[in-house]
Motif scaffolding. Structure first.
Motif, PDB file in Angstrom:
ATOM      1  N   GLU A  11       0.836  -1.192   0.000  1.00  0.00           N
ATOM      2  CA  GLU A  11       0.000   0.000   0.000  1.00  0.00           C
ATOM      3  C   GLU A  11       0.877   1.251   0.000  1.00  0.00           C
ATOM      4  O   GLU A  11       0.643   2.203  -0.741  1.00  0.00           O
ATOM      5  N   GLU A  12       1.917   1.191   0.859  1.00  0.00           N
ATOM      6  CA  GLU A  12       2.871   2.290   0.938  1.00  0.00           C
ATOM      7  C   GLU A  12       3.494   2.547  -0.439  1.00  0.00           C
ATOM      8  O   GLU A  12       3.590   3.687  -0.888  1.00  0.00           O
ATOM      9  N   ALA A  13       3.893   1.458  -1.079  1.00  0.00           N
ATOM     10  CA  ALA A  13       4.535   1.585  -2.383  1.00  0.00           C
ATOM     11  C   ALA A  13       3.580   2.214  -3.393  1.00  0.00           C
ATOM     12  O   ALA A  13       3.940   3.121  -4.136  1.00  0.00           O
ATOM     13  N   LEU A  14       2.341   1.744  -3.395  1.00  0.00           N
ATOM     14  CA  LEU A  14       1.384   2.249  -4.379  1.00  0.00           C
ATOM     15  C   LEU A  14       1.078   3.718  -4.155  1.00  0.00           C
ATOM     16  O   LEU A  14       0.946   4.493  -5.098  1.00  0.00           O
ATOM     17  N   THR A  15       0.968   4.132  -2.894  1.00  0.00           N
ATOM     18  CA  THR A  15       0.611   5.518  -2.600  1.00  0.00           C
ATOM     19  C   THR A  15       1.740   6.489  -2.916  1.00  0.00           C
ATOM     20  O   THR A  15       1.493   7.586  -3.397  1.00  0.00           O
ATOM     21  N   LEU A  16       2.989   6.105  -2.569  1.00  0.00           N
ATOM     22  CA  LEU A  16       4.066   7.083  -2.591  1.00  0.00           C
ATOM     23  C   LEU A  16       4.766   7.235  -3.929  1.00  0.00           C
ATOM     24  O   LEU A  16       5.225   8.314  -4.282  1.00  0.00           O
ATOM     25  N   SER A  17       4.830   6.138  -4.682  1.00  0.00           N
ATOM     26  CA  SER A  17       5.870   6.094  -5.719  1.00  0.00           C
ATOM     27  C   SER A  17       5.466   6.652  -7.067  1.00  0.00           C
ATOM     28  O   SER A  17       4.296   6.612  -7.459  1.00  0.00           O
ATOM     29  N   ASP A  18       6.463   7.154  -7.784  1.00  0.00           N
ATOM     30  CA  ASP A  18       6.314   7.401  -9.210  1.00  0.00           C
ATOM     31  C   ASP A  18       6.429   6.088  -9.960  1.00  0.00           C
ATOM     32  O   ASP A  18       5.683   5.812 -10.882  1.00  0.00           O
ATOM     33  N   ARG A  19       7.417   5.320  -9.547  1.00  0.00           N
ATOM     34  CA  ARG A  19       7.588   3.998 -10.134  1.00  0.00           C
ATOM     35  C   ARG A  19       7.905   2.994  -9.040  1.00  0.00           C
ATOM     36  O   ARG A  19       8.479   3.346  -8.015  1.00  0.00           O
TER      37      ARG A  19
END
Ligand SMILES: Nc1ncnc2c1ncn2[C@@H]1O[C@H](COP(=O)(O)OP(=O)(O)OP(=O)(O)O)[C@@H](O)[C@H]1O
Ligand SMILES: [Mg+2]
Lengths: 592, 349
Positions: free
Chosen positions: B201-209
């Motif tokens: 979830e963290e990855a999906l929310t924060l990242s450009d890639r």
């Protein structure tokens, strides 16, 4: 890869000074002695055969083992329940009890031996009192027999046993006991099925450590034991100082060493385990991680740290006494043990204020004459001064090289680290007389017998071990990511060490320096061998007095040496509390 | 200091890191653009931390090269690489106050006392900790420590920011709040950021890639949306969210379009519809596939309801948003599942 290898190389480089000192002063002569005992270059075991064919020698060997076994067993039988009760005590009381056990541990062994002479001697405390009350008409023979020997040995070793066991038991998760109880186990069953098995590995290491140290006992048998109660150390020391039969000294040393090594390896003192804390064991798996550093660091933290969350559970589930009988029995036991450990020192302190021309208890009048005699006599205070200087030199040398080594070892691979740890810790894991004999020849190689430098080097051998042990233990609890964090903020290796590592391991370094000083300040066996009668330290002067004419001034010296560790302890507490509180409960301050 | 670029480009060229025989990272090639927020996601032991440590310079590659702004950093030790790092569990210096912690990187760069104080003041305000400067880290809550760690990593204005499981130690509510904080800091400072996490979830929310790693290798690199919507492999599909793999079932999966990637049909649980067998088919029924099944289990999860439905020798998971007027099925109920054929994905095994 390259960085890692470079790091490991630096690590070994930092340990190099320690290794050089160890090898030159202790390692090479040990090998030389071994070769001598084997008749190198012919290589035969004839010396050993000859040694063991002499019934007198065999008797000494057997007697040494027998005395050590009995003394160790006594320590264990008394020590285990005492340690258990200390651990079970409420937090405050526990800290007090640990400190009370620590005081005798840190007090000069000579002062404590002297105390027993004062208590058990023909005109000692017990005989005096009995005579005064008319219970006996002539003094009982309380001293110079096997019993007095055991009383003295157990008195010396019990604090170490108790503190080791306390550290082991503090590491056992008390909620396990609560769990067993919740599953319907009555208290005693819970103890037998859960607590006791968990404590076994630690108990074993503590016992072995005590046993090996007992094997090397020298002062107590010579001063409290009877003429026949000779142990191997006494035998070897007299050979070195009188007949100087190199072959028989070498052979005797290796017989003693062999006993120690055989016992250690059969009963499995897992050296890497004992020193595991220092090596790599993370905090969490510390259940029953035994002994040396364990108790040192833990008990020091125990009474220096205010309140730690991790203790909280242990505290909540601490075993509670059930019924009044075990409770009272427990209190009585702890009281008796503490009396046994502390009363002799109290007696000496009281006696030292005696105004009579010989020491008696209770003193007929009070005066400071023996203190005056101490400070008025160059021989006495000169010796004290020499000891102080040598002690400081030893502390300085061993703290610097020991800290470097510990820091270096912490960056080498775990396997190399535990090997080198074993090497560095050898001087405090084998009978001290063997260390002394080896150092004697090591310093003779260097032409340093009878010089201060020689004494400092010889004493540093053991002192370095203490420093390495304690600093390593501190480093093991040190979060290496803090160093990485500093580096990511552009701090170079030296800056990182000075600004982050050093401040955080300072308590360990101070503790190590402190133990190194104490070790030096109380060293008799090694020092008497290498001093060549030209360097007189306070312990040597005391030892000479105990053996020959007992000068009442000794009472004053012994009292001073008893008060000293208490002052140390208080000082250490202050230092620790400061550094701990700085990190943990700082008082908000505007100025910085 | 001020002329240093605010961000930098990072490039991994076939980097391998061996620990003995084990490759913690194998033949990894990756470019992180200036100002990009890139997250490395993967299961435990997949080599995420190793990648970060390689970048930080605490670990040297066994093979391959790492370039920062086009220059190889093979010979640059960790303490000369200009990077702000937020360590897992923060690594705040316990013997220094918050203020001294924040000053540390500035001091190491030889900044004057007055300027240091000014910068510390500004950043403390930025992370809402102006009243906490004289506290020690142990006197702060988890979220506050996290903010100090972020501030300390940013204060010297390094062109690269590395985050190692930055929110791993926080509880759920705080984690969401801090995600917002990290996002806004990234927007404001524009640092090239590499973040390691195993929290999808963290990855999906924060990242450009997002880079998904598996056993030391990159499985797929894409934007969060593409990664979720068009996973390349079954591993990615399963690792990021839930996936129904429509393989080895005893009915034919009808496919619409030629799918470029793989051979294994997959559909996300929220793309499945569930209805009573008697319900008439919807208007776009010809673009849908219908299968009959029996409800195995119903799991209620707040805004969602999850059904496990036994269909043709397998079990499909259906996720339905809770709404009023919905029919609720019980285990044993006969139901009909349906999905748009265009929602099917084909992934490699
Ligand atoms: N210093 C080391 N020595 C030997 N092997 C290591 C070392 N560091 C990591 N490894 C191995 O490399 C692999 C990758 O480790 P890494 O720490 O990068 O994983 P990770 O993705 O960060 O996992 P986690 O999510 O659990 O933190 C693991 O198999 C690990 O055992
Ligand atoms: Mg990791």
């Amino acid at each position: 890869m390259q960085t890692l290898q470079k790091q490991r190389l630096t690590g070994i480089g930092l340990a190099l000074p320690v290794l050089i000192v160890l090898v030159v002063v202790f390692g090479i002569p040990l090998v030389q002695l071994f070769l001598t005992s084997l008749n190198a270059p012919m290589f035969s075991v004839s010396n050993y055969l000859r040694f063991l064919q002499d019934p007198a020698n065999v008797r000494v060997v057997l007697q040494t083992v027998q005395i050590s076994v009995i003394a160790t067993a006594a320590c264990l039988i008394v020590g285990y329940p005492t340690a258990y009760l200390i651990v079970a005590a409420p937090k405050r009381l526990r800290i007090v009890l640990i400190v009370l056990v620590m005081i005798p541990y840190l007090t000069s062994g000579l002062a404590r031996t002297y105390a027993w002479i004062m208590i058990l001697g023909d005109s000692g405390l017990i005989n005096n009192l009995l005579l005064q009350f008319g219970i006996i008409s002539s003094p009982l023979l309380l001293i110079y027999n096997r019993m007095a020997l055991y009383v003295g040995m157990v008195h010396i070793m019990l604090p170490m046993m108790v503190l080791s066991l306390v550290s082991v038991m503090l590491g056992i998760d008390k909620s396990l006991m609560a769990a067993a109880r919740s599953m319907g186990a009555p208290p005693f069953t819970a103890f037998c099925r859960v607590f006791f098995p968990l404590s076994i590995p630690g108990v074993r290491s503590a016992t072995l450590l005590v046993f090996v140290i007992c094997l090397g006992f020298y002062i107590i048998p010579a001063s409290l034991g009877g003429l026949g109660d000779v142990m191997l150390s006494n035998f070897l020391a007299s050979q070195v100082t009188t007949t100087f039969d190199l072959v028989s000294v070498a052979t005797g040393s290796f017989v003693l060493l062999a006993i120690a090594i055989v016992v250690l390896s059969i009963l499995g003192l897992d050296l890497s385990g004992t020193q595991g804390l220092a090596a790599q064991v993370p905090r969490r798996s510390r259940f029953a991680r035994p002994s040396l550093i364990g108790w040192l660091t833990r008990s020091l933290t125990e009474f220096s740290t205010g309140f730690r969350a991790k203790r909280w559970t242990a505290h909540r589930y601490r075993p509670r006494g059930e019924g009044w009988l075990p409770e009272i029995g427990g209190k009585v036991l702890v009281l008796l043990v503490l009396t046994y450990l502390l009363a002799p020192s109290v007696v000496v302190i009281v006696m030292s204020f005696s105004s009579g021309s010989y020491i008696e208890f209770p003193p007929s009048g009070l005066s400071l004459r023996w203190y005056r005699s101490f400070f008025g006599n160059t021989a006495w205070y000169g010796a004290a001064w020499t000891s102080m200087e040598i002690g400081l030199a030893v502390a300085l040398l061993s703290t610097i090289v020991g800290t470097l080594a510990a820091y270096g070892l912490s960056r080498t691979s775990p396997r190399l680290r535990s090997t080198l740890n074993v090497v560095i810790l050898t001087p405090i894991t084998i009978p001290v007389i063997v260390v002394g004999v080896a150092c004697y020849f090591g310093l003779a190689n260097l032409g340093l017998i009878g010089s201060r430098t020689g004494v400092i080097l010889a004493q540093s051998i053991g002192a370095i071990s203490y420093v390495v042990v304690i600093v390593s233990a501190t480093l093991a609890n040190f979060d290496r990511r803090l160093e990485q964090a500093a580096q990511s903020m552009r701090a170079g290796p030296l800056q990182t060490f000075a600004r982050v590592t050093l401040p955080l391991i300072r308590p360990g370094i101070i503790g190590g320096a402190f133990l190194a000083f104490i070790h030096s300040f109380d060293e008799v066996v090694i020092t008497s061998l290498v001093s060549g009668f030209s360097v007189t330290t306070l312990p040597l002067k005391m030892w000479e007095n105990i053996r020959n004419a007992i000068d009442p001034t000794l009472a004053a010296v012994a009292s001073l040496l008893t008060v000293l560790p208490m002052l140390w302890l208080i000082g250490m507490c202050v230092v620790w509390q400061r550094s701990e509180s700085k990190a943990q409960f700082p008082i908000p301050s505007a100025a910085n | 200091m001020d002329q240093s670029p605010i961000n930098a480009q990072i490039e991994f060229r076939t980097v391998t890191k061996l620990y003995g025989q084990i490759a913690a990272v194998r033949d990894m090639s990756l470019t992180v653009e200036r100002g990009e927020f890139l997250t490395i996601l993967g299961p435990s032991g997949s080599g995420k931390t190793t990648v970060l440590m390689l970048l930080a310079g605490f670990v040297a590659p066994s093979r391959g090269d790492i370039l920062i702004s086009g220059k190889s950093v093979a010979a640059v030790p960790a303490y000369r690489r200009d990077q702000g790092i937020v360590f897992q569990s923060y690594a705040l210096f316990p013997h220094l106050t918050v203020r001294r912690n924040l000053e540390f990187p500035l001091e190491m760069r030889g900044m004057k006392v007055a300027e240091r104080a000014q910068r510390v003041g500004l950043i403390l305000e930025r992370v809402h900790l102006q009243d906490f400067g004289d506290r020690f880290p142990s006197q702060l809550s988890g979220g506050q420590q996290q903010r100090v760690a972020l501030a300390r990593a940013l204060i010297a204005d390094p062109p690269i920011l590395l985050l190692d499981e930055p929110l791993g130690a926080l509880d759920r509510n705080l984690r969401e709040e801090m995600q917002g904080e990290i996002k806004s800091l990234h927007k404001e400072f524009g640092k090239t950021t590499v973040c390691v996490t195993h929290d999808q979830e963290e990855a999906l929310t924060l990242s450009d890639r997002i880079v998904v790693m598996r056993a030391g290798q990159i499985e797929q690199t894409d934007t969060p949306e593409t990664l979720y919507d068009r996973p390349a492999t079954q591993f990615v599909a399963n690792f990021l969210g839930e996936a129904n793999i429509l393989e080895n079932l005893d009915y034919v999966v009808e496919s619409d379009s030629a799918q470029p990637t793989g051979t294994v049909p997959m559909i996300r649980p929220e793309r499945l519809g569930i209805a009573n067998t008697a319900t008439p088919k919807s208007a776009d029924g010809d673009r849908r596939q219908y299968v009959a099944g029996i409800v195995d289990d119903m799991i209620y999860a707040g805004p969602l309801r999850k059904y496990h439905v036994r269909v043709g020798g397998g079990v499909l998971v259906v996720r339905e948003h809770v709404a009023s007027g919905q029919q609720i099925f019980k285990p044993g109920d006969k139901v009909r599942l349906d999905w748009l054929r265009s929602d099917l994905r084909f992934v490699t095994a």
